[in-house]
Motif scaffolding. Structure first.
Motif, PDB file in Angstrom:
ATOM      1  N   SER A   1      -6.693  62.009-110.259  1.00 45.80           N
ATOM      2  CA  SER A   1      -5.500  61.763-111.074  1.00 45.80           C
ATOM      3  C   SER A   1      -4.811  63.053-111.488  1.00 45.80           C
ATOM      4  O   SER A   1      -3.674  63.028-111.959  1.00 45.80           O
ATOM      5  CB  SER A   1      -5.870  60.955-112.316  1.00 45.80           C
ATOM      6  N   GLY A   2      -5.501  64.181-111.334  1.00 39.79           N
ATOM      7  CA  GLY A   2      -4.934  65.457-111.747  1.00 39.79           C
ATOM      8  C   GLY A   2      -5.231  65.816-113.180  1.00 39.79           C
ATOM      9  O   GLY A   2      -4.640  66.750-113.723  1.00 39.79           O
ATOM     10  N   THR A   3      -6.162  65.109-113.815  1.00 37.31           N
ATOM     11  CA  THR A   3      -6.488  65.366-115.217  1.00 37.31           C
ATOM     12  C   THR A   3      -7.868  65.966-115.414  1.00 37.31           C
ATOM     13  O   THR A   3      -8.295  66.175-116.551  1.00 37.31           O
ATOM     14  CB  THR A   3      -6.398  64.064-116.033  1.00 37.31           C
ATOM     15  N   GLY A   4      -8.594  66.236-114.340  1.00 39.50           N
ATOM     16  CA  GLY A   4      -9.939  66.782-114.464  1.00 39.50           C
ATOM     17  C   GLY A   4     -10.282  67.666-113.290  1.00 39.50           C
ATOM     18  O   GLY A   4      -9.468  67.873-112.386  1.00 39.50           O
ATOM     19  N   GLU A   5     -11.510  68.177-113.299  1.00 39.64           N
ATOM     20  CA  GLU A   5     -11.968  69.096-112.264  1.00 39.64           C
ATOM     21  C   GLU A   5     -12.992  68.436-111.344  1.00 39.64           C
ATOM     22  O   GLU A   5     -13.641  67.453-111.709  1.00 39.64           O
ATOM     23  CB  GLU A   5     -12.570  70.351-112.902  1.00 39.64           C
ATOM     24  N   ASN A   6     -13.123  68.999-110.185  1.00 39.90           N
ATOM     25  CA  ASN A   6     -14.120  68.578-109.216  1.00 39.90           C
ATOM     26  C   ASN A   6     -15.509  68.701-109.843  1.00 39.90           C
ATOM     27  O   ASN A   6     -15.920  69.786-110.227  1.00 39.90           O
ATOM     28  CB  ASN A   6     -14.007  69.486-107.986  1.00 39.90           C
ATOM     29  N   PRO A   7     -16.283  67.611-109.948  1.00 38.66           N
ATOM     30  CA  PRO A   7     -17.576  67.696-110.635  1.00 38.66           C
ATOM     31  C   PRO A   7     -18.635  68.495-109.892  1.00 38.66           C
ATOM     32  O   PRO A   7     -19.510  69.101-110.511  1.00 38.66           O
ATOM     33  CB  PRO A   7     -17.996  66.233-110.791  1.00 38.66           C
ATOM     34  N   VAL A   8     -18.584  68.501-108.552  1.00 38.95           N
ATOM     35  CA  VAL A   8     -19.529  69.286-107.746  1.00 38.95           C
ATOM     36  C   VAL A   8     -18.774  69.804-106.530  1.00 38.95           C
ATOM     37  O   VAL A   8     -18.370  69.027-105.664  1.00 38.95           O
ATOM     38  CB  VAL A   8     -20.737  68.454-107.276  1.00 38.95           C
ATOM     39  N   THR A   9     -18.586  71.096-106.453  1.00 38.45           N
ATOM     40  CA  THR A   9     -17.765  71.646-105.384  1.00 38.45           C
ATOM     41  C   THR A   9     -18.568  71.913-104.116  1.00 38.45           C
ATOM     42  O   THR A   9     -19.794  72.055-104.140  1.00 38.45           O
ATOM     43  CB  THR A   9     -17.101  72.968-105.817  1.00 38.45           C
ATOM     44  N   ALA A  10     -17.863  72.022-103.013  1.00 40.99           N
ATOM     45  CA  ALA A  10     -18.497  72.333-101.732  1.00 40.99           C
ATOM     46  C   ALA A  10     -19.102  73.732-101.739  1.00 40.99           C
ATOM     47  O   ALA A  10     -20.118  73.974-101.077  1.00 40.99           O
ATOM     48  CB  ALA A  10     -17.474  72.211-100.602  1.00 40.99           C
ATOM     49  N   LEU A  11     -18.509  74.647-102.484  1.00 43.82           N
ATOM     50  CA  LEU A  11     -19.062  76.000-102.535  1.00 43.82           C
ATOM     51  C   LEU A  11     -20.355  76.035-103.338  1.00 43.82           C
ATOM     52  O   LEU A  11     -21.259  76.826-103.043  1.00 43.82           O
ATOM     53  CB  LEU A  11     -18.034  76.973-103.125  1.00 43.82           C
ATOM     54  N   GLU A  12     -20.480  75.182-104.348  1.00 44.55           N
ATOM     55  CA  GLU A  12     -21.760  75.058-105.049  1.00 44.55           C
ATOM     56  C   GLU A  12     -22.818  74.514-104.097  1.00 44.55           C
ATOM     57  O   GLU A  12     -23.968  74.975-104.093  1.00 44.55           O
ATOM     58  CB  GLU A  12     -21.609  74.141-106.258  1.00 44.55           C
TER      59      GLU A  12
END
Length: 373
Positions: free
Chosen positions: A339-350
């Motif tokens: 929705s554009g109101t939050g961040e990726n909870p677990v990124t591919a770089l992690e």
């Protein structure tokens, strides 16, 4: 679409309203027990399509979600990409990279079950593609929302253990008989074995708690008759901050150890037993919006203990209330990111950083050396 593979804030673009339509690829254990129920329970997401070529699983999906559409292959999704807002990949490990690549090239945000790829290089290539396309690429590391992990995070943040010296984490099972299937295959292309299966969980948790790894040492064995892939593995990580993580994943443990034993300068935390959410989902229980406080709650007799100088096995230490597990929080965060109101909870770089450790562990076990990362 809004999103990112690297974890940049997603709140800077235009806000989009859901519900976001989800295509779920794979309806085996991961798809039917974890992903589909959690997607369906998340406000702002709707399970639109299930992809499986298995007739029995197709019928299972229809029985559980009467309005769902069925596709036999992922390729059926791409021509109608404009009818979907997210693709979730819960198919066998070897398919993760090609399906994720196809989805991103079709303009669709992606969630991939762990491990995102068989190598850290492949994970970083996917992250780069997602960034190039401006699309969300997230990894389903649900064990970050286990009750014991959330409790340990809270204890460390509040300083209850002091400076942590050593972290012991066990994901052990007693499965002396082989179950068969790709997870036990010795073919490297299958990305099977416990190192990359349960190891993906324990390594990810260690890195979240204590930061980057400096070195890794591992011992990996194939214990059961007829087994091809590792079924009894130990991983030792020295983090850049000096904390040592000792991680055990096994299918051959006749007597299970504590899930966590965390030792610090003030006290230690010992916790037995697995988070109850997986068992609840397998039994058909479902998280319900508005009743979050009832989901993932653990009875007092299973709480871990914090203390010093005594063994919890003989009553030492004080019981600490276990924070309720919260698997639904992952997909709630995904919906917010879309929705554009939050961040990726677990990124591919992690996820790639965890794969660096797993690849180092595999080399360490093979060559009997300590690997510097």
């Amino acid at each position: 679409m809004t999103g990112t593979g690297t974890g940049t804030s997603l709140g800077e673009g235009p806000v989009r309203e859901g519900p976001f339509r989800v295509g779920l690829v794979g309806y085996g254990l991961a798809g039917s027990v974890f992903h589909a129920p959690l997607i369906a329970a998340t406000e702002g997401l709707t399970l639109d399509t299930v992809v499986t070529s298995n007739a029995d699983r197709q019928q299972q999906a229809r029985d559980e979600f009467p309005d769902v559409r069925i596709a036999a292959t992922p390729d059926e999704l791409w021509p109608r990409a404009d009818e979907l807002d997210l693709v979730v990949i819960a198919s066998p490990n070897k398919t993760h990279v090609p399906i994720a690549t196809a989805a991103l090239k079709a303009g669709l945000p992606v969630v991939v079950d762990k491990p995102i790829a068989g190598t850290a290089a492949d994970a970083r290539e996917l992250a780069a593609l997602a960034d190039e396309r401006g699309l969300l690429l997230s990894v389903f590391q649900n064990r970050r929302w286990d009750n014991d992990f959330l409790t340990l995070q809270k204890l460390i943040t509040e300083g209850g253990l002091g400076d942590v010296y050593r972290f012991e984490s066990r994901f052990e099972r007693w499965r002396p008989e082989l179950k068969g299937g790709w997870r036990e295959s010795g073919d490297p292309a299958e990305v099977g074995g416990l190192l990359f299966d349960l190891g993906s969980h324990v390594v990810d948790q260690a890195l979240v708690l204590f930061g980057p790894a400096a070195t890794v040492y591992a011992e990996s064995d194939v214990r059961r008759a007829g087994a091809e892939a590792d079924d009894d593995t130990f991983i030792a990580i020295t983090h850049t901050n000096g904390v040592r993580s000792h991680l055990y994943v096994s299918a051959t443990t006749a007597q299970l150890g504590p899930r966590f034993r965390t030792l610090g300068s003030k006290a230690g935390y010992v916790k037995y037993g697995l988070d109850p959410q997986e068992a609840a989902l397998r039994d058909g229980e479902r998280p319900v919006t508005g009743k979050e406080k009832e989901w993932g709650v653990e009875p007092e007799e299973l709480w871990g203990r914090v203390g010093s100088g005594e063994s919890p096995a003989t009553g030492g230490g004080a019981p600490v209330p276990t924070v309720p597990g919260a698997y639904p929080a992952y997909y709630a965060a995904v919906a917010a990111a879309l929705s554009g109101t939050g961040e990726n909870p677990v990124t591919a770089l992690e996820a790639a950083a965890a794969l660096d450790v797993l690849e180092g562990a595999r080399r360490s076990a093979r060559e009997n050396v300590t690997v510097t990362l």
